[in-house]
Design a protein around this motif. Structure first.
Motif, PDB file in Angstrom:
ATOM      1  N   ALA A 117       0.804  -1.217   0.000  1.00  0.00           N
ATOM      2  CA  ALA A 117       0.000   0.000   0.000  1.00  0.00           C
ATOM      3  C   ALA A 117       0.840   1.272   0.000  1.00  0.00           C
ATOM      4  CB  ALA A 117      -0.926   0.007   1.213  1.00  0.00           C
ATOM      5  N   VAL A 118       2.157   1.154   0.156  1.00  0.00           N
ATOM      6  CA  VAL A 118       3.032   2.335   0.152  1.00  0.00           C
ATOM      7  C   VAL A 118       3.059   2.932  -1.249  1.00  0.00           C
ATOM      8  CG1 VAL A 118       5.396   3.153   0.506  1.00  0.00           C
ATOM      9  CG2 VAL A 118       4.436   1.420   2.026  1.00  0.00           C
ATOM     10  N   THR A 119       2.875   4.231  -1.355  1.00  0.00           N
ATOM     11  CA  THR A 119       2.822   4.894  -2.665  1.00  0.00           C
ATOM     12  C   THR A 119       4.218   5.160  -3.203  1.00  0.00           C
ATOM     13  OG1 THR A 119       2.807   7.102  -1.674  1.00  0.00           O
ATOM     14  CG2 THR A 119       0.666   6.015  -1.994  1.00  0.00           C
ATOM     15  N   ASP A 120       4.294   5.472  -4.502  1.00  0.00           N
ATOM     16  CA  ASP A 120       5.587   5.732  -5.140  1.00  0.00           C
ATOM     17  C   ASP A 120       6.318   6.896  -4.484  1.00  0.00           C
ATOM     18  OD1 ASP A 120       5.278   3.660  -6.878  1.00  0.00           O
ATOM     19  OD2 ASP A 120       4.643   4.886  -8.582  1.00  0.00           O
ATOM     20  N   TRP A 121       5.579   7.965  -4.173  1.00  0.00           N
ATOM     21  CA  TRP A 121       6.260   9.119  -3.591  1.00  0.00           C
ATOM     22  C   TRP A 121       6.743   8.824  -2.168  1.00  0.00           C
ATOM     23  CZ3 TRP A 121       4.757  11.641   0.835  1.00  0.00           C
ATOM     24  CH2 TRP A 121       3.466  11.427   1.295  1.00  0.00           C
ATOM     25  N   GLU A 122       6.054   7.917  -1.455  1.00  0.00           N
ATOM     26  CA  GLU A 122       6.519   7.517  -0.129  1.00  0.00           C
ATOM     27  C   GLU A 122       7.766   6.653  -0.230  1.00  0.00           C
ATOM     28  OE1 GLU A 122       2.540   7.366   2.661  1.00  0.00           O
ATOM     29  OE2 GLU A 122       2.820   5.765   1.180  1.00  0.00           O
ATOM     30  N   TRP A 123       7.812   5.780  -1.245  1.00  0.00           N
ATOM     31  CA  TRP A 123       9.026   4.992  -1.474  1.00  0.00           C
ATOM     32  C   TRP A 123      10.203   5.918  -1.755  1.00  0.00           C
ATOM     33  CZ3 TRP A 123       9.275   0.598   0.486  1.00  0.00           C
ATOM     34  CH2 TRP A 123       8.276  -0.384   0.346  1.00  0.00           C
ATOM     35  N   HIS A 124       9.964   6.929  -2.558  1.00  0.00           N
ATOM     36  CA  HIS A 124      11.027   7.869  -2.891  1.00  0.00           C
ATOM     37  C   HIS A 124      11.525   8.587  -1.637  1.00  0.00           C
ATOM     38  CE1 HIS A 124      13.391  10.511  -5.451  1.00  0.00           C
ATOM     39  NE2 HIS A 124      12.948  11.531  -4.736  1.00  0.00           N
ATOM     40  N   ARG A 125      10.615   8.936  -0.756  1.00  0.00           N
ATOM     41  CA  ARG A 125      10.996   9.608   0.484  1.00  0.00           C
ATOM     42  C   ARG A 125      11.831   8.685   1.372  1.00  0.00           C
ATOM     43  NH1 ARG A 125       6.200  11.787   4.194  1.00  0.00           N
ATOM     44  NH2 ARG A 125       6.151   9.586   4.775  1.00  0.00           N
ATOM     45  N   CYS A 126      11.593   7.365   1.267  1.00  0.00           N
ATOM     46  CA  CYS A 126      12.395   6.400   2.019  1.00  0.00           C
ATOM     47  C   CYS A 126      13.768   6.183   1.391  1.00  0.00           C
ATOM     48  CB  CYS A 126      11.666   5.057   2.099  1.00  0.00           C
ATOM     49  SG  CYS A 126      10.190   5.073   3.141  1.00  0.00           S
ATOM     50  N   GLY A 127      13.958   6.660   0.165  1.00  0.00           N
ATOM     51  CA  GLY A 127      15.243   6.500  -0.494  1.00  0.00           C
ATOM     52  C   GLY A 127      15.397   5.179  -1.216  1.00  0.00           C
ATOM     53  N   LEU A 128      14.295   4.563  -1.631  1.00  0.00           N
ATOM     54  CA  LEU A 128      14.360   3.271  -2.309  1.00  0.00           C
ATOM     55  C   LEU A 128      14.312   3.463  -3.812  1.00  0.00           C
ATOM     56  CD1 LEU A 128      14.441   0.260  -1.432  1.00  0.00           C
ATOM     57  CD2 LEU A 128      11.996   0.181  -1.920  1.00  0.00           C
ATOM     58  N   ASP A 129      15.299   2.887  -4.523  1.00  0.00           N
ATOM     59  CA  ASP A 129      15.352   3.018  -5.973  1.00  0.00           C
ATOM     60  C   ASP A 129      14.344   2.084  -6.638  1.00  0.00           C
ATOM     61  OD1 ASP A 129      17.092   0.394  -6.925  1.00  0.00           O
ATOM     62  OD2 ASP A 129      17.646   1.122  -4.936  1.00  0.00           O
ATOM     63  N   GLY A 130      14.156   2.269  -7.947  1.00  0.00           N
ATOM     64  CA  GLY A 130      13.126   1.544  -8.673  1.00  0.00           C
ATOM     65  C   GLY A 130      13.318   0.042  -8.700  1.00  0.00           C
ATOM     66  N   ALA A 131      14.560  -0.441  -8.864  1.00  0.00           N
ATOM     67  CA  ALA A 131      14.801  -1.877  -8.970  1.00  0.00           C
ATOM     68  C   ALA A 131      14.447  -2.600  -7.673  1.00  0.00           C
ATOM     69  CB  ALA A 131      16.264  -2.140  -9.330  1.00  0.00           C
ATOM     70  N   ARG A 132      14.889  -2.058  -6.548  1.00  0.00           N
ATOM     71  CA  ARG A 132      14.563  -2.699  -5.270  1.00  0.00           C
ATOM     72  C   ARG A 132      13.071  -2.562  -4.955  1.00  0.00           C
ATOM     73  NH1 ARG A 132      18.236  -0.261  -0.837  1.00  0.00           N
ATOM     74  NH2 ARG A 132      18.080   1.594  -2.146  1.00  0.00           N
ATOM     75  N   ARG A 133      12.470  -1.452  -5.347  1.00  0.00           N
ATOM     76  CA  ARG A 133      11.043  -1.268  -5.117  1.00  0.00           C
ATOM     77  C   ARG A 133      10.241  -2.322  -5.887  1.00  0.00           C
ATOM     78  NH1 ARG A 133      10.266   4.251  -6.236  1.00  0.00           N
ATOM     79  NH2 ARG A 133       9.949   3.813  -8.427  1.00  0.00           N
ATOM     80  N   ARG A 134      10.596  -2.551  -7.134  1.00  0.00           N
ATOM     81  CA  ARG A 134       9.880  -3.561  -7.927  1.00  0.00           C
ATOM     82  C   ARG A 134      10.056  -4.955  -7.333  1.00  0.00           C
ATOM     83  NH1 ARG A 134      11.772  -0.078 -12.005  1.00  0.00           N
ATOM     84  NH2 ARG A 134      13.690  -1.303 -12.280  1.00  0.00           N
TER      85      ARG A 134
END
Length: 251
Positions: A117-134
């Motif tokens: 449920a974490v949104t893309d902008w929240e992931w960005h605020r956590c400092g997580l890049d796209g590959a690890r997020r996917r």
């Protein structure tokens, strides 16, 4: 969970959902099921010395794949500083306060549903890049099918983990070690481990193939050797600048 030791007696207290289960599995967490019999520590003087001086070292197992998988994905291909920073940010964002008389600020690992449920902008605020997020979202979608209650075999768990996009040999090995307590599993693809093993056992840097060759005499207990070297092994001398952490929140 609070675990204390007094006069050789281990005591455990737990609070919140799952407390009864947690107390029951404390012996497994602390390595009571570990079987070091047959470990030929004498094959190398350093390993023998460390084994004798570290009788407390046991390979425990948590029985919780998701709890190991979440930080394992965050540790992929980044420095420890980056991984710990992202882990802290995610816990503050999605983790519930720990129940019971826990230290201020302590959080429990968020469930897979909350992570999805974490949104893309929240992931960005956590400092997580796209590959690890996917990769994290992919494993969150199948987390319930990966738990150890159904898969207690190390190789089977590694195979299932590697079938998920974004999970490679390193992450699968790290999760299997932590969740099942595999005494033989070695994390190939690690930036530092091969040189810790090579320098400690042979006095030279090496690659993954060379690391596995050096550990081959202890097949069946290779992770035990790695843990011992983590206690008292040596790394090669550091030369040149250190790898600089990347702050993905700036992008």
């Amino acid at each position: 969970m609070r675990i204390t030791v007094h006069a050789g007696l281990v005591s455990a207290q737990a609070w919140g959902p799952g407390a009864e289960w947690a107390v029951d599995v404390v012996p497994r967490w602390l390595g009571a099921d570990d079987r070091p019999e047959g470990f030929a520590a004498h094959l190398h003087p350093l390993v023998d010395r460390l084994h004798r001086s570290s009788p407390w070292l046991r390979i425990g197992s948590t029985g919780r794949v998701w709890d190991a998988l979440l930080p394992g994905v965050l540790e992929q291909k980044v420095t420890g500083i980056e991984a710990h920073r992202t882990w802290k940010q995610l816990l503050q964002l999605a983790g519930e306060p720990a129940p019971g008389p826990a230290p201020a600020g302590m959080r429990v690992v968020p469930p897979a549903e909350r992570v999805r449920a974490v949104t893309d902008w929240e992931w960005h605020r956590c400092g997580l890049d796209g590959a690890r997020r996917r990769a994290l979202l992919a494993v969150a979608g199948v987390a319930s099918r990966l738990e150890c209650d159904d898969h207690t075999d190390c190789e089977d768990l590694r195979r299932r983990l590697r079938s998920v996009p974004g999970i490679g040999v390193w992450t699968a090995a790290e999760v299997a070690q932590r969740a099942i307590g595999c005494p033989d599993q070695v994390s190939t693809g690690d930036y530092h481990l091969k040189n810790l093993v090579g320098w400690s056992l042979a006095g030279r840097k090496t690659d993954d193939a060379g690391m596995l060759e050096l550990l081959e005499p202890w097949r069946g207990h290779r992770q035990r050797v790695v843990r011992l070297l983590g206690v008292g092994g040596t790394m090669p001398p550091k030369r040149g600048p250190r790898m600089a952490p990347t702050d993905y929140r700036r992008f």
